[in-house]
Scaffold this motif. Structure first.
Motif, short mmCIF file in Angstrom:
data_model
loop_
_atom_site.label_atom_id
_atom_site.label_comp_id
_atom_site.label_asym_id
_atom_site.label_seq_id
_atom_site.Cartn_x
_atom_site.Cartn_y
_atom_site.Cartn_z
N VAL A 265 0.83 -1.21 0.00
CA VAL A 265 0.00 0.00 0.00
C VAL A 265 0.87 1.25 0.00
O VAL A 265 0.61 2.21 -0.75
CB VAL A 265 -0.95 -0.01 1.21
N VAL A 266 1.91 1.28 0.81
CA VAL A 266 2.79 2.46 0.87
C VAL A 266 3.49 2.67 -0.47
O VAL A 266 3.57 3.80 -0.97
CB VAL A 266 3.81 2.29 2.01
N LEU B 157 2.52 1.69 -3.40
CA LEU B 157 1.54 2.10 -4.40
C LEU B 157 1.17 3.57 -4.24
O LEU B 157 1.03 4.30 -5.24
CB LEU B 157 0.30 1.22 -4.30
N LEU B 158 1.02 4.03 -3.00
CA LEU B 158 0.73 5.45 -2.75
C LEU B 158 1.87 6.34 -3.23
O LEU B 158 1.63 7.43 -3.78
CB LEU B 158 0.45 5.68 -1.27
N ILE B 159 3.10 5.91 -3.03
CA ILE B 159 4.25 6.69 -3.51
C ILE B 159 4.23 6.78 -5.03
O ILE B 159 4.50 7.84 -5.62
CB ILE B 159 5.56 6.06 -3.01
N LYS B 160 3.90 5.66 -5.67
CA LYS B 160 3.85 5.65 -7.13
C LYS B 160 2.73 6.55 -7.66
O LYS B 160 2.92 7.31 -8.63
CB LYS B 160 3.64 4.20 -7.61
N LEU B 161 1.56 6.50 -7.04
CA LEU B 161 0.43 7.28 -7.52
C LEU B 161 0.56 8.76 -7.20
O LEU B 161 0.19 9.62 -8.01
CB LEU B 161 -0.87 6.73 -6.92
N SER B 162 1.07 9.07 -6.01
CA SER B 162 1.18 10.48 -5.61
C SER B 162 2.47 11.13 -6.05
O SER B 162 2.56 12.36 -6.16
CB SER B 162 1.05 10.60 -4.09
N THR C 51 5.19 11.24 -4.30
CA THR C 51 5.83 11.86 -3.14
C THR C 51 6.12 10.81 -2.08
O THR C 51 5.44 9.77 -2.01
CB THR C 51 4.93 12.94 -2.52
N PRO D 148 6.19 10.09 1.96
CA PRO D 148 5.58 10.65 3.17
C PRO D 148 6.62 11.35 4.04
O PRO D 148 7.70 10.81 4.29
CB PRO D 148 4.99 9.42 3.87
N ASP E 112 5.30 16.35 2.47
CA ASP E 112 5.76 15.22 1.67
C ASP E 112 6.88 15.64 0.74
O ASP E 112 6.97 16.80 0.31
CB ASP E 112 4.60 14.65 0.86
N LEU F 9 8.21 0.77 -6.15
CA LEU F 9 7.10 -0.17 -6.30
C LEU F 9 7.62 -1.54 -6.75
O LEU F 9 7.13 -2.58 -6.28
CB LEU F 9 6.10 0.37 -7.31
#
Length: 222
Positions: free
Chosen positions: A42-43, A45-50, A52, A54, A61, A73
């Motif tokens: 999940v982390v 994937l969030l980095i890839k989509l955003s 940025t 955290p 960010d 990813l």
């Protein structure tokens, strides 16, 4: 007393295999690995989509290059595959004990209950040799209670007696070995009387009642 798993109380000689999810949520290692793999994915994937990373507490960010985010990813997926392989291996090992393991009795020497699970220290004998093994699991609502000094049934790998699990952890608590399967009596009668087609008991009752009323009416007419 030693006995092969095929000589268990199961009338078919085959012990029921525990489900994969029951092993994942009971075996301590599988239980710890599964949420870690999910969080890592999940982390990443969030980095890839955003695009940025955290930031820390109260910090914004940090923007990252799309190529670097894709690399994170990719590494995350590789790590998840590695962790999944460990879980699959442990599941296969436990299920193999239900196929070719030995069911013997062991003595519970120590019970250690901590926040991360419960650890049992067991002592068992196999081929005249005493082994001390340790097994860790996650207690649940259906998990039996283990007390020090008691004797419990365990499944042991005949090639590696140090690999053992308590049988009660994965046994079906709702199973009734003495109960006959549904439809057993009907199948037995059908086998004895091949020409008779059995139907539901309600149908038999209705037929008997209708037949009785017809006989009674016939007698009244006479």
């Amino acid at each position: 007393m030693l006995s092969f798993l095929g000589d268990s109380s199961d009338p078919d000689g085959v012990r029921k295999q525990p489900s994969t999810w029951s092993i994942v949520w009971t075996d301590n290692a599988c239980y710890q690995i599964t949420p870690i793999a999910a969080v890592v994915f999940v982390v990443a994937l969030l980095i890839k989509l955003s695009g940025t990373l955290p930031g820390g507490r109260g910090k914004p960010d940090i923007p990252v290059d799309p190529g670097f985010a894709s690399l994170i990813l990719a590494y995350a997926v590789a790590g998840i595959l590695f962790l999944s392989a460990i879980v699959a291996l442990r599941v296969a090992r436990i299920r193999s004990l239900f196929d070719r393991g030995l069911e013997i009795e062991a003595t519970v020497r120590k019970v250690k209950r901590v926040r991360g699970g419960t650890t049992l220290k067991l002592e068992l004998q196999h081929a005249g040799i005493t082994y001390r093994v340790r097994t860790a699991f996650q207690p649940g609502s259906r998990t039996p209670r283990f007390d020090e000094g008691t004797r419990i049934s365990v499944l042991v790998d005949p090639l590696n007696p140090r690999r053992a699990i308590p049988l009660a952890l994965y046994a079906d608590p709702g199973a009734d070995p003495g109960a006959a399967p549904a439809g057993t009596s009907e199948r037995a009668v059908a086998a004895a009387l091949p020409g008779v087609a059995l139907r539901k008991s309600k149908g038999w009752v209705l037929r008997l009642r209708s037949g009785s009323s017809r006989i009674a009416r016939a007698r009244a007419d006479r």
